[in-house]
Design a protein around this motif. Structure first.
Motif, PDB file in Angstrom:
ATOM      1  N   UNK A 218       0.840  -1.208   0.000  1.00 24.04           N
ATOM      2  CA  UNK A 218       0.000   0.000   0.000  1.00 24.04           C
ATOM      3  C   UNK A 218       0.868   1.248   0.000  1.00 24.04           C
ATOM      4  N   UNK A 219       0.389   2.299  -0.656  1.00 25.68           N
ATOM      5  CA  UNK A 219       1.150   3.546  -0.758  1.00 25.68           C
ATOM      6  C   UNK A 219       0.305   4.694  -0.216  1.00 25.68           C
ATOM      7  N   UNK A 220       1.009   5.784   0.110  1.00 22.31           N
ATOM      8  CA  UNK A 220       0.354   6.949   0.691  1.00 22.31           C
ATOM      9  C   UNK A 220      -0.283   7.838  -0.372  1.00 22.31           C
ATOM     10  N   UNK A 221       0.072   7.619  -1.622  1.00 20.01           N
ATOM     11  CA  UNK A 221      -0.451   8.482  -2.676  1.00 20.01           C
ATOM     12  C   UNK A 221       0.588   9.483  -3.113  1.00 20.01           C
ATOM     13  N   UNK A 222       0.533   9.889  -4.361  1.00 20.36           N
ATOM     14  CA  UNK A 222       1.504  10.826  -4.907  1.00 20.36           C
ATOM     15  C   UNK A 222       0.888  12.219  -5.056  1.00 20.36           C
ATOM     16  N   UNK A 223      -0.064  12.351  -5.960  1.00 22.32           N
ATOM     17  CA  UNK A 223      -0.736  13.628  -6.135  1.00 22.32           C
ATOM     18  C   UNK A 223      -1.460  14.048  -4.856  1.00 22.32           C
ATOM     19  N   UNK A 224      -2.058  13.075  -4.145  1.00 21.44           N
ATOM     20  CA  UNK A 224      -2.790  13.394  -2.918  1.00 21.44           C
ATOM     21  C   UNK A 224      -1.852  13.934  -1.848  1.00 21.44           C
TER      22      UNK A 224
END
Length: 533
Positions: free
Chosen positions: A329-335
């Motif tokens: 799972x990732x934290x998000x890039x654009x977000x």
């Protein structure tokens, strides 16, 4: 009249591994693309085979940009990559020849089609109509690049090899990027192996070793040499030079490449936890209340028919040398970038209102990027850049069911039942790079950390209205590089220990930001280093 000899040729091969999703765009759509009706932005592909590629011009541009940044300007880069005719001077041909490199995707994976968005920093929501689909190469994809350096005279060898090693150094270190949307963490790349062979074209054996083989044989020989090659091109070049009896040239190249990097830059290193502090004013380590996070994605695998929406998982490279990949799972890039930009914008706006200033919109746009002011103008890119997409460790996946409630009668609405796969808890490491910073932007970074370390008002991802998407900074460090020794400032310690040395450093930066926001540019204003708009 003396004529120059045939010179020396260096054949260089490198193995580059992508550490995050990467989009290397095509100049135009060609029939080789899959999902022709669904994709807006395509990868560049070989028109004959359809294989994704890193075009030679793109590769040369990346190396040239790396060299120009390392040497402080385009002048030295022109010595290696050539120059065009300018002010009556004769053009110079490039000493470096570059070949196309073709993508080798991790086993069991293929080219992915992702959904890209533009997030409004003010609201944290996707801007209307700014949603697209694009092809990306997943993390773990490998490129084998092939270069040839032509050295016309022995006196030029040390200089050209030094420039080539400095250009390759940018790909081997942290922060190297390739392709599009690199400011949001895409396109992280690392050179894991370099191999080189020195050929004296005045020698009959070396001449035939280069000209007497096919291109396929030449590329295969370079790739075979990468098996046990080092990650530093300077080491590889030094070994070949010593084997050829040119120990003085080897020592010169090693000394020049090992010289300290004097570029001014900063790294904002954050440890972000999915959750909130139980007591926002208590110094760390403080108990955290785990929260829920949903950076939306399409469910995959056996979850496709079970859930309506899933938290985002992406391929993560565990060992770049071997290209081993796992899903996480990732934290998000654009977000994540939009979250940090939103906090920074609110901080500057509130400070301007309190100090009676107009607000330095031009300065803020210089660092954080700005939208297109008009049809004929280009948008301004951000100079604060997310290095890689942060990966969440720890925590656990959670499946939650939601329903829409009628606000008038208080009962559920028929047909409005949703099942979401969420991420509960966990931590992620995020790094933001700031090139040539001034004191004011460092102060703004410190104030962003203050908000994230105490009460995280802003959220990222979906479900903010029901309490999802709160992340807290449990660790933050700002590392500055430049003329002197590396300087580290613990920004979390500066928040909770206001009398400490870290807080003293932060106060100097915040004072510069205050002067900028208030519009005070008199003689008493502290000098602000770095890039100004």
């Amino acid at each position: 009249m003396n004529t120059p000899g045939p010179g020396v040729l260096w054949e260089v091969a490198g193995r580059w591994c992508l550490l995050s999703d990467t989009h290397i765009g095509a100049a135009q759509a060609v029939p080789r693309h899959a999902a022709q009706s669904d994709v807006d932005l395509y990868l560049d592909r070989d028109p004959r085979t359809g294989a994704p590629r890193l075009r030679a011009t793109t590769l040369a541009g990346l190396l040239r940009h790396s060299l120009a940044a390392r040497t402080g300007g385009p002048g030295r880069a022109g010595e290696l990559f050539g120059t065009a005719e300018d002010d009556g001077t004769a053009p110079r041909a490039s000493a470096l020849e570059v070949d196309d490199a073709f993508a080798r995707l991790p086993e069991g994976t293929g080219v992915a089609v992702r959904t890209g968005t533009r997030v409004d920093p003010a609201s944290g929501t996707v801007l209307p109509g700014l949603l697209w689909q694009w092809e990306v190469l997943p993390a773990g994809t490998v490129f084998v690049v092939h270069l040839r350096l032509r050295v016309p005279a022995p006196a030029d060898e040390a200089r050209l090899l030094t420039l080539l090693a400095l250009a390759a150094e940018g790909v081997g270190g942290a922060g190297a990027r390739l392709g599009g949307r690199t400011g949001r963490g895409h396109g992280a790349v690392r050179a894991t192996h370099w191999a080189a062979r020195r050929l004296d074209l005045g020698d009959e054996h070396d001449w035939f070793a280069h000209h007497g083989v096919s291109w396929r044989e030449r590329w295969q020989a370079g790739e075979d040499a990468l098996a046990d090659a080092p990650a530093d091109l300077a080491d590889t070049l030094g070994r070949e030079l010593r084997a050829a009896g040119r120990t003085g040239t080897a020592a010169h190249v090693a000394a020049r490449v090992a010289a300290p990097d004097r570029r001014r830059r900063a790294e904002l290193r954050l440890t972000l936890a999915v959750g909130e502090r139980e007591d926002p004013l208590a110094p760390p380590p403080d108990a955290l209340r785990p929260g829920l996070l949903s950076v939306g994605d399409v469910p995959a695998g056996d979850r496709l028919g079970e859930t309506d929406r899933a938290h985002r998982w992406r391929p993560v490279v565990e060992d770049p040398d071997k290209g081993e990949v796992r899903m996480a799972p990732v934290l998000g890039d654009t977000a994540l970038f939009a979250l940090v930009k939103r906090i920074a914008a609110r901080t500057v706006r509130d400070a301007a209102q309190a100090l009676g200033g107009a607000g330095p919109q031009d300065w803020f746009g210089h660092w954080w990027g700005a939208d297109t002011p008009g049809r004929d103008a280009a948008p301004r890119p951000s100079r604060v850049r997310l290095r890689e997409v942060p990966v969440i460790t720890g925590g656990a996946p959670v499946t939650a069911t939601r329903m829409a409630v009628d606000p008038l009668f208080g009962d559920s609405v028929d047909g409005r039942l949703f099942t979401h796969d969420l991420q509960c808890g966990g931590t992620a490491e995020a790094v933001f790079d700031v090139e040539d910073p001034d004191d004011a932007v460092l102060g703004l970074c410190a104030l962003v950390v203050r908000d994230l370390a105490t009460v995280p008002f802003d959220t990222l991802g979906a479900g903010s209205g029901v309490g999802h998407g709160r992340v807290s900074a449990v660790g933050a460090e700002l590392v500055s590089y430049g003329e002197g020794p590396r300087r580290r400032v613990d920004l979390v310690a500066a928040v909770f220990a206001p009398d400490g040395p870290d807080a003293e450093a932060v106060r100097e930066w915040v004072a510069a930001l205050r002067l900028l926001v208030s519009g005070d540019t008199g003689p008493e204003a502290p000098r602000r280093e770095g890039g100004r708009p």
